[in-house]
Design a protein around this motif. Structure first.
Motif, PDB file in Angstrom:
ATOM      1  N   ARG A   7      -7.896 -87.476  21.006  1.00 35.34           N
ATOM      2  CA  ARG A   7      -8.933 -86.453  20.814  1.00 35.34           C
ATOM      3  C   ARG A   7      -9.248 -85.745  22.126  1.00 35.34           C
ATOM      4  NH1 ARG A   7     -11.826 -90.446  17.521  1.00 35.34           N
ATOM      5  NH2 ARG A   7     -13.073 -90.779  19.388  1.00 35.34           N
ATOM      6  N   ILE A   8      -9.324 -86.510  23.206  1.00 37.89           N
ATOM      7  CA  ILE A   8      -9.594 -85.913  24.515  1.00 37.89           C
ATOM      8  C   ILE A   8      -8.439 -84.998  24.916  1.00 37.89           C
ATOM      9  CG2 ILE A   8      -9.831 -86.431  26.981  1.00 37.89           C
ATOM     10  CD1 ILE A   8     -11.423 -88.930  26.153  1.00 37.89           C
ATOM     11  N   THR A   9      -7.199 -85.439  24.684  1.00 38.52           N
ATOM     12  CA  THR A   9      -6.026 -84.629  25.030  1.00 38.52           C
ATOM     13  C   THR A   9      -6.033 -83.319  24.254  1.00 38.52           C
ATOM     14  OG1 THR A   9      -4.754 -86.624  25.501  1.00 38.52           O
ATOM     15  CG2 THR A   9      -3.509 -84.584  25.111  1.00 38.52           C
ATOM     16  N   TRP A  10      -6.255 -83.370  22.958  1.00 37.78           N
ATOM     17  CA  TRP A  10      -6.278 -82.158  22.144  1.00 37.78           C
ATOM     18  C   TRP A  10      -7.448 -81.257  22.508  1.00 37.78           C
ATOM     19  CZ3 TRP A  10      -2.182 -80.353  20.286  1.00 37.78           C
ATOM     20  CH2 TRP A  10      -1.178 -81.174  19.783  1.00 37.78           C
ATOM     21  N   ALA A  11      -8.576 -81.832  22.891  1.00 37.82           N
ATOM     22  CA  ALA A  11      -9.720 -81.027  23.323  1.00 37.82           C
ATOM     23  C   ALA A  11      -9.398 -80.295  24.621  1.00 37.82           C
ATOM     24  CB  ALA A  11     -10.956 -81.905  23.495  1.00 37.82           C
ATOM     25  N   VAL A  12      -8.704 -80.965  25.549  1.00 36.19           N
ATOM     26  CA  VAL A  12      -8.317 -80.326  26.806  1.00 36.19           C
ATOM     27  C   VAL A  12      -7.310 -79.209  26.538  1.00 36.19           C
ATOM     28  CG1 VAL A  12      -7.085 -80.710  28.979  1.00 36.19           C
ATOM     29  CG2 VAL A  12      -8.857 -82.306  28.266  1.00 36.19           C
ATOM     30  N   VAL A  13      -6.359 -79.433  25.639  1.00 30.26           N
ATOM     31  CA  VAL A  13      -5.374 -78.407  25.293  1.00 30.26           C
ATOM     32  C   VAL A  13      -6.071 -77.194  24.669  1.00 30.26           C
ATOM     33  CG1 VAL A  13      -3.437 -77.882  23.752  1.00 30.26           C
ATOM     34  CG2 VAL A  13      -3.433 -79.995  25.076  1.00 30.26           C
ATOM     35  N   ALA A  14      -7.002 -77.433  23.747  1.00 31.01           N
ATOM     36  CA  ALA A  14      -7.738 -76.343  23.106  1.00 31.01           C
ATOM     37  C   ALA A  14      -8.568 -75.577  24.135  1.00 31.01           C
ATOM     38  CB  ALA A  14      -8.621 -76.875  21.989  1.00 31.01           C
ATOM     39  N   ALA A  15      -9.218 -76.284  25.049  1.00 34.03           N
ATOM     40  CA  ALA A  15     -10.022 -75.628  26.081  1.00 34.03           C
ATOM     41  C   ALA A  15      -9.134 -74.790  27.001  1.00 34.03           C
ATOM     42  CB  ALA A  15     -10.798 -76.669  26.890  1.00 34.03           C
ATOM     43  N   ALA A  16      -7.937 -75.282  27.334  1.00 32.44           N
ATOM     44  CA  ALA A  16      -7.017 -74.528  28.187  1.00 32.44           C
ATOM     45  C   ALA A  16      -6.535 -73.268  27.477  1.00 32.44           C
ATOM     46  CB  ALA A  16      -5.832 -75.408  28.591  1.00 32.44           C
ATOM     47  N   ILE A  17      -6.252 -73.362  26.204  1.00 30.81           N
ATOM     48  CA  ILE A  17      -5.816 -72.186  25.436  1.00 30.81           C
ATOM     49  C   ILE A  17      -6.939 -71.153  25.375  1.00 30.81           C
ATOM     50  CG2 ILE A  17      -5.214 -71.383  23.116  1.00 30.81           C
ATOM     51  CD1 ILE A  17      -3.563 -73.961  22.826  1.00 30.81           C
ATOM     52  N   LEU A  18      -8.165 -71.596  25.114  1.00 26.69           N
ATOM     53  CA  LEU A  18      -9.298 -70.665  25.068  1.00 26.69           C
ATOM     54  C   LEU A  18      -9.545 -70.028  26.433  1.00 26.69           C
ATOM     55  CD1 LEU A  18     -11.814 -72.546  22.751  1.00 26.69           C
ATOM     56  CD2 LEU A  18     -10.601 -70.409  22.284  1.00 26.69           C
ATOM     57  N   ALA A  19      -9.432 -70.810  27.499  1.00 28.39           N
ATOM     58  CA  ALA A  19      -9.631 -70.269  28.843  1.00 28.39           C
ATOM     59  C   ALA A  19      -8.543 -69.247  29.169  1.00 28.39           C
ATOM     60  CB  ALA A  19      -9.635 -71.394  29.870  1.00 28.39           C
ATOM     61  N   GLY A  20      -7.300 -69.536  28.802  1.00 28.76           N
ATOM     62  CA  GLY A  20      -6.211 -68.587  29.042  1.00 28.76           C
ATOM     63  C   GLY A  20      -6.403 -67.307  28.253  1.00 28.76           C
ATOM     64  N   ALA A  21      -6.846 -67.416  26.995  1.00 30.28           N
ATOM     65  CA  ALA A  21      -7.086 -66.223  26.182  1.00 30.28           C
ATOM     66  C   ALA A  21      -8.231 -65.399  26.755  1.00 30.28           C
ATOM     67  CB  ALA A  21      -7.382 -66.622  24.744  1.00 30.28           C
ATOM     68  N   ALA A  22      -9.280 -66.058  27.209  1.00 28.59           N
ATOM     69  CA  ALA A  22     -10.404 -65.335  27.804  1.00 28.59           C
ATOM     70  C   ALA A  22      -9.979 -64.645  29.097  1.00 28.59           C
ATOM     71  CB  ALA A  22     -11.559 -66.300  28.071  1.00 28.59           C
ATOM     72  N   PHE A  23      -9.186 -65.319  29.919  1.00 23.17           N
ATOM     73  CA  PHE A  23      -8.706 -64.722  31.163  1.00 23.17           C
ATOM     74  C   PHE A  23      -7.817 -63.513  30.878  1.00 23.17           C
ATOM     75  CE2 PHE A  23      -5.625 -64.422  34.653  1.00 23.17           C
ATOM     76  CZ  PHE A  23      -6.504 -64.207  35.712  1.00 23.17           C
ATOM     77  N   ALA A  24      -6.936 -63.622  29.871  1.00 22.18           N
ATOM     78  CA  ALA A  24      -6.070 -62.498  29.507  1.00 22.18           C
ATOM     79  C   ALA A  24      -6.903 -61.324  28.995  1.00 22.18           C
ATOM     80  CB  ALA A  24      -5.052 -62.939  28.455  1.00 22.18           C
ATOM     81  N   TRP A  25      -7.955 -61.605  28.234  1.00 20.31           N
ATOM     82  CA  TRP A  25      -8.805 -60.544  27.712  1.00 20.31           C
ATOM     83  C   TRP A  25      -9.551 -59.829  28.841  1.00 20.31           C
ATOM     84  CZ3 TRP A  25      -9.271 -57.949  23.358  1.00 20.31           C
ATOM     85  CH2 TRP A  25     -10.395 -57.179  23.155  1.00 20.31           C
ATOM     86  N   ILE A  26     -10.042 -60.593  29.791  1.00 24.57           N
ATOM     87  CA  ILE A  26     -10.813 -60.011  30.893  1.00 24.57           C
ATOM     88  C   ILE A  26      -9.914 -59.166  31.806  1.00 24.57           C
ATOM     89  CG2 ILE A  26     -12.114 -60.583  32.993  1.00 24.57           C
ATOM     90  CD1 ILE A  26     -13.237 -62.987  31.394  1.00 24.57           C
ATOM     91  N   THR A  27      -8.683 -59.604  32.037  1.00 25.60           N
ATOM     92  CA  THR A  27      -7.775 -58.904  32.961  1.00 25.60           C
ATOM     93  C   THR A  27      -6.787 -57.995  32.247  1.00 25.60           C
ATOM     94  OG1 THR A  27      -6.225 -60.746  32.933  1.00 25.60           O
ATOM     95  CG2 THR A  27      -7.933 -60.785  34.635  1.00 25.60           C
ATOM     96  N   ARG A  28      -7.051 -57.633  31.005  1.00 28.75           N
ATOM     97  CA  ARG A  28      -6.090 -56.832  30.231  1.00 28.75           C
ATOM     98  C   ARG A  28      -5.833 -55.462  30.836  1.00 28.75           C
ATOM     99  NH1 ARG A  28     -10.861 -56.609  27.550  1.00 28.75           N
ATOM    100  NH2 ARG A  28     -11.596 -54.564  26.929  1.00 28.75           N
TER     101      ARG A  28
END
Length: 113
Positions: A7-28
């Motif tokens: 559960r911790i591993t999947w939560a970290v993966v989900a958080a990394a994906i959300l952070a990457g998507a947010a970073f891509a949106w901000i720097t588009r």
């Protein structure tokens, strides 16, 4: 049921994906002008696949000329033939005797067989 470590591993993966998507949106504004044409081409190819994406048994047959890269010559341009009394005839051959050829004004989209 997932273990605590999974559960911790999947939560970290989900958080990394959300952070990457947010970073891509901000720097588009920085990366989208360079990636835009490539993304457009990728979108068109994935939504409108061509005959090259079909399985080998389903591809349309190519003629011998098309395989060599020799395309058929284009059809002759249409001609506008006018009689002395103003009657107009469109043809793809030479104008008959008694008629004179005039320049085409506009485009002809449909010619009868």
């Amino acid at each position: 049921m997932l273990s605590r470590g999974e559960r911790i591993t999947w939560a970290v993966v989900a958080a990394a994906i959300l952070a990457g998507a947010a970073f891509a949106w901000i720097t588009r504004d920085d990366w989208l002008p360079e990636a835009g044409p490539w993304l457009h081409q990728l979108w068109r190819k994935s939504t409108r696949p061509g005959p090259d994406t079909l399985p080998p048994g389903k591809r349309p047959a190519q003629s011998a000329n098309a395989a060599k890269g020799d395309a058929a010559p284009p059809p002759p341009p249409p001609r506008k033939c006018v009689t002395t009394d103003g009657r107009v005839t469109y043809t793809n051959a030479a104008c008959p005797k008694g008629m004179r050829e005039q320049a085409m004004d506009g485009a002809v989209s449909v010619l009868p067989q």
